[in-house]
Design an enzyme around this catalytic site. Sequence first.
Site, PDB file in Angstrom:
ATOM      1  N   VAL A  39      -7.535  11.505  -6.143  1.00 30.12           N
ATOM      2  CA  VAL A  39      -8.979  11.302  -5.971  1.00 30.12           C
ATOM      3  C   VAL A  39     -10.189  12.024  -5.594  1.00 30.12           C
ATOM      4  O   VAL A  39     -10.849  11.874  -5.825  1.00 30.12           O
ATOM      5  CB  VAL A  39      -8.244  11.104  -4.088  1.00 30.12           C
ATOM      6  N   VAL A 151      -7.048   3.726   5.338  1.00 35.78           N
ATOM      7  CA  VAL A 151      -6.377   2.531   5.423  1.00 35.78           C
ATOM      8  C   VAL A 151      -6.553   1.321   3.937  1.00 35.78           C
ATOM      9  O   VAL A 151      -7.854   1.008   4.102  1.00 35.78           O
ATOM     10  CB  VAL A 151      -6.189   1.391   6.260  1.00 35.78           C
ATOM     11  N   GLY A 153      -6.964   2.175   0.977  1.00 31.40           N
ATOM     12  CA  GLY A 153      -7.926   2.667   0.107  1.00 31.40           C
ATOM     13  C   GLY A 153      -9.152   2.033  -0.567  1.00 31.40           C
ATOM     14  O   GLY A 153     -10.452   2.423   0.594  1.00 31.40           O
ATOM     15  N   GLY A 205       4.592   7.785 -10.967  1.00 34.46           N
ATOM     16  CA  GLY A 205       3.952   8.800  -9.683  1.00 34.46           C
ATOM     17  C   GLY A 205       3.860   7.833  -8.699  1.00 34.46           C
ATOM     18  O   GLY A 205       2.823   8.625  -7.552  1.00 34.46           O
ATOM     19  N   GLU A 208       7.243   9.319  -4.919  1.00 35.30           N
ATOM     20  CA  GLU A 208       7.752  10.266  -4.429  1.00 35.30           C
ATOM     21  C   GLU A 208       9.406  10.400  -4.953  1.00 35.30           C
ATOM     22  O   GLU A 208      10.245  10.033  -4.869  1.00 35.30           O
ATOM     23  CB  GLU A 208       7.868  11.238  -2.972  1.00 35.30           C
ATOM     24  N   ASP A 219       4.987   5.181   6.249  1.00 38.82           N
ATOM     25  CA  ASP A 219       3.262   4.714   5.312  1.00 38.82           C
ATOM     26  C   ASP A 219       2.596   3.733   6.286  1.00 38.82           C
ATOM     27  O   ASP A 219       1.418   4.526   6.548  1.00 38.82           O
ATOM     28  CB  ASP A 219       3.033   5.323   3.792  1.00 38.82           C
ATOM     29  N   LYS A 223      -0.542   3.106   8.719  1.00 43.01           N
ATOM     30  CA  LYS A 223      -1.700   2.648   8.495  1.00 43.01           C
ATOM     31  C   LYS A 223      -2.075   1.574  10.016  1.00 43.01           C
ATOM     32  O   LYS A 223      -3.047   1.149   9.694  1.00 43.01           O
ATOM     33  CB  LYS A 223      -1.783   2.040   7.659  1.00 43.01           C
ATOM     34  N   GLY A 320      -5.031   5.129  -5.350  1.00 44.72           N
ATOM     35  CA  GLY A 320      -5.773   5.376  -7.019  1.00 44.72           C
ATOM     36  C   GLY A 320      -6.593   6.034  -6.687  1.00 44.72           C
ATOM     37  O   GLY A 320      -7.765   5.862  -6.009  1.00 44.72           O
TER      38      GLY A 320
END
Lengths: 438, 438
Positions: A39, A151, A153, A205, A208, A219, A223, A320
């Site tokens: 990022v 949140v 992205g 990717g 994990e 996760d 959010k 992404g």
Amino acid sequence: VSEPNLSAPSLSAQLQPSSAKGSRVQNPIRIALLGFGTVASSVARILIESKPEGLELTHVYSRSLARRKAEWVPSSVTWTDHVDVVLTSPDVDVIVELAGGLDPAGNWVRRALEAGKSVVTANKKLISYHGVELEKLAAAKGGHLKYGAAVAGGIPVIPGLEAGLAGDRIKRIEGILNGTCNFMLSKMEDGAEYANVLAEAQKLGYAEADPTEDVGGFDARAKLSILMRLAMRLTVNPDAIVPHSITEIQAVDFSYARELGCTIRQIARAECTDANVAATVGPMLVGLRSPLAWSRGTENMVVLTGHYGGDVVFSGHGAGGHPTAVAVVSDLLALAHGSRRVVRSSAPTALSAEFEVPHYIRFLVNDKPGIIADITVALASEGINIRAIVQKPGYPQKALAFVMTVEPCKSSALKRALETLNGKDYLIAPPLDLQILE
Amino acid sequence: VSEPNLSAPSLSAQLQPSSAKGSRVQNPIRIALLGFGTVASSVARILIESKPEGLELTHVYSRSLARRKAEWVPSSVTWTDHVDVVLTSPDVDVIVELAGGLDPAGNWVRRALEAGKSVVTANKKLISYHGVELEKLAAAKGGHLKYGAAVAGGIPVIPGLEAGLAGDRIKRIEGILNGTCNFMLSKMEDGAEYANVLAEAQKLGYAEADPTEDVGGFDARAKLSILMRLAMRLTVNPDAIVPHSITEIQAVDFSYARELGCTIRQIARAECTDANVAATVGPMLVGLRSPLAWSRGTENMVVLTGHYGGDVVFSGHGAGGHPTAVAVVSDLLALAHGSRRVVRSSAPTALSAEFEVPHYIRFLVNDKPGIIADITVALASEGINIRAIVQKPGYPQKALAFVMTVEPCKSSALKRALETLNGKDYLIAPPLDLQILE
């Protein structure tokens, strides 16, 4: 739910001359990136390629300078592997924190805010646990904290919510907030098995080595707690939101879901009524005609239901490098333009996991006569009405999967009913119980 | 396309202490509503029911006081049928203009801004034709102009775009921006005839007695020009956008569209490449799996495609009293909280209607041998490749409808090819040519 109760500046501050008065920036804000991963390097690329006026990349902190230092970054940018250099530098106005996690990122953010700098971050974990405290710190020290990328992205849910839905009272949030789970479940919808899909997600990717944070719902609940604060103005500790893992979902569940006109998605869900605030994260059945079923691959989607405005849907790339970087750069532009967040106070709340919705219950049994009777008695004892019983042919008698759906009932009542079946010799696995979103 | 080129305040203004510093508003901003129709009375209702801190409804101007004065509005609110009273009152900070149209609304907005007041409006026509000029006036006089409700009503496209996508370069806009057309076309998709659907839309209050503004694409092109300015930073006169009416669409087109895996929607579309800026509004074929096909009834939807962030989709209720009022109240809250728009400069641009996309061409002919040969020769003369020819059985020979689809080609080339068919004796009507969105 409390009445809106807004913090606002004094009238003189409110109606001061517009920033649009033609005054171009003389001194752009000077930006330091903490980290140079996917990022952060996308942020650097946008700043360098698009040259948004008012923004200047001046510092990059990276622990692995030798490996990371990028040739396409102008030589005017200072690279350092000492975080103190950027946190204390008088030549840095804004810290962009993209390292993630509570530690050491939280410490860096605190120190930057203490020094009166502003911070832009995509760190959902930090904001979900410490957002309220960090915003207070920023305000006290004269800086700003922005986290539009935390949140979903690249989807402007947070800015849209703060700027465009502030006038409503949001009573429901339903979101696909974890792209990894959505990728995996939409692949499973197409017939793939969990283990293979997980391996593929890891290879790409998306997941994990230890996928618990994603598949376990941790996760997404972080959010969700951020969205609840901004949308419902409720301060929620993410640990209070009960997550359900998608690991329980099997191919047979997609098969039965389709039979019921549905598919399965990991949904983060919160509902706020006069009587109850409920939140949960986990796999749920969503109708194939629902927007939530449209979302495939790593996409994110958020449906916000307002008291006045009804449903608003946001969707797009939730993660992404480039999409997330767009959110970060947008936050930086807002800072450079003097655009202030509409900060609304939030109040702590007691949280339940009590929803009143229809449920899908999948049983895996060693078949024998009387099982259905047994289960229906258990459900009836809690006053739960059966909507449908579906048993597809072709499953072996010793590991027979069948499904019941029930009319809307309280989560707690269903839980009690299913607990009475504990220890039944015909159950090969505990019943899998999923909410059905209608 | 030019580089981003942003107006921004000086550094000192940018990083001034946050408005979140706990200072509650002492003096709420005093709001006057111009008009008391559906949206304005919803705004009043939200202000009175939700009591958002920092906002106070003080005046209502309505031409028909006797009929409109509402009992549920507190007696502290001043009602007047003299617009001058509110435009010149020192007791009014913000004018909410919801009368619509260029005149007299434009005059009111100008006078309010001249007097240093701020203005919140939902007036897409005024903003599309005069937005740039009015923003300059606001800035010069120290007021603010906000119009989050002007496009897609309750869906926060404008705030999402300004605050959350400012960091991207938007290269494509595809929107369902007119709820009336969407209502009509989705009813026609279900089998209804145009005339009946129009009558129903008029009865429900969705369509005017003269529906030209909606069905002709004029409403949507005004909104598209506003989105182009904010998203692409191009100043576009709405008159330069060529609209195509949905009145040409017949039941047979939905039948053929379905055959092709598509449906038909009124789409407002703009595309910005290095070589060309193109915009148009009209009925188009959209794939049944595209988000644009999900939108039914009076819903709106906007798909923005960014250079960095990819597709972002917004959808929800584009019109109606309450959803539009949410956008207005959100703008008022932003003013009360001192939140400034990220104002980005825009530049005038030459506009084309040149897209390079596949097309659907429906012919209505008095059948005879040689027609297909004739048409294919015409298309070949412009180098246009045929993708499919579809002729469903059951149409009378004297009014035979069939369809050709062609591979992506320039709009102008297809136009020239079809012009060579002008005057052919077998054509009962001019060919209907629709873009196919993929």
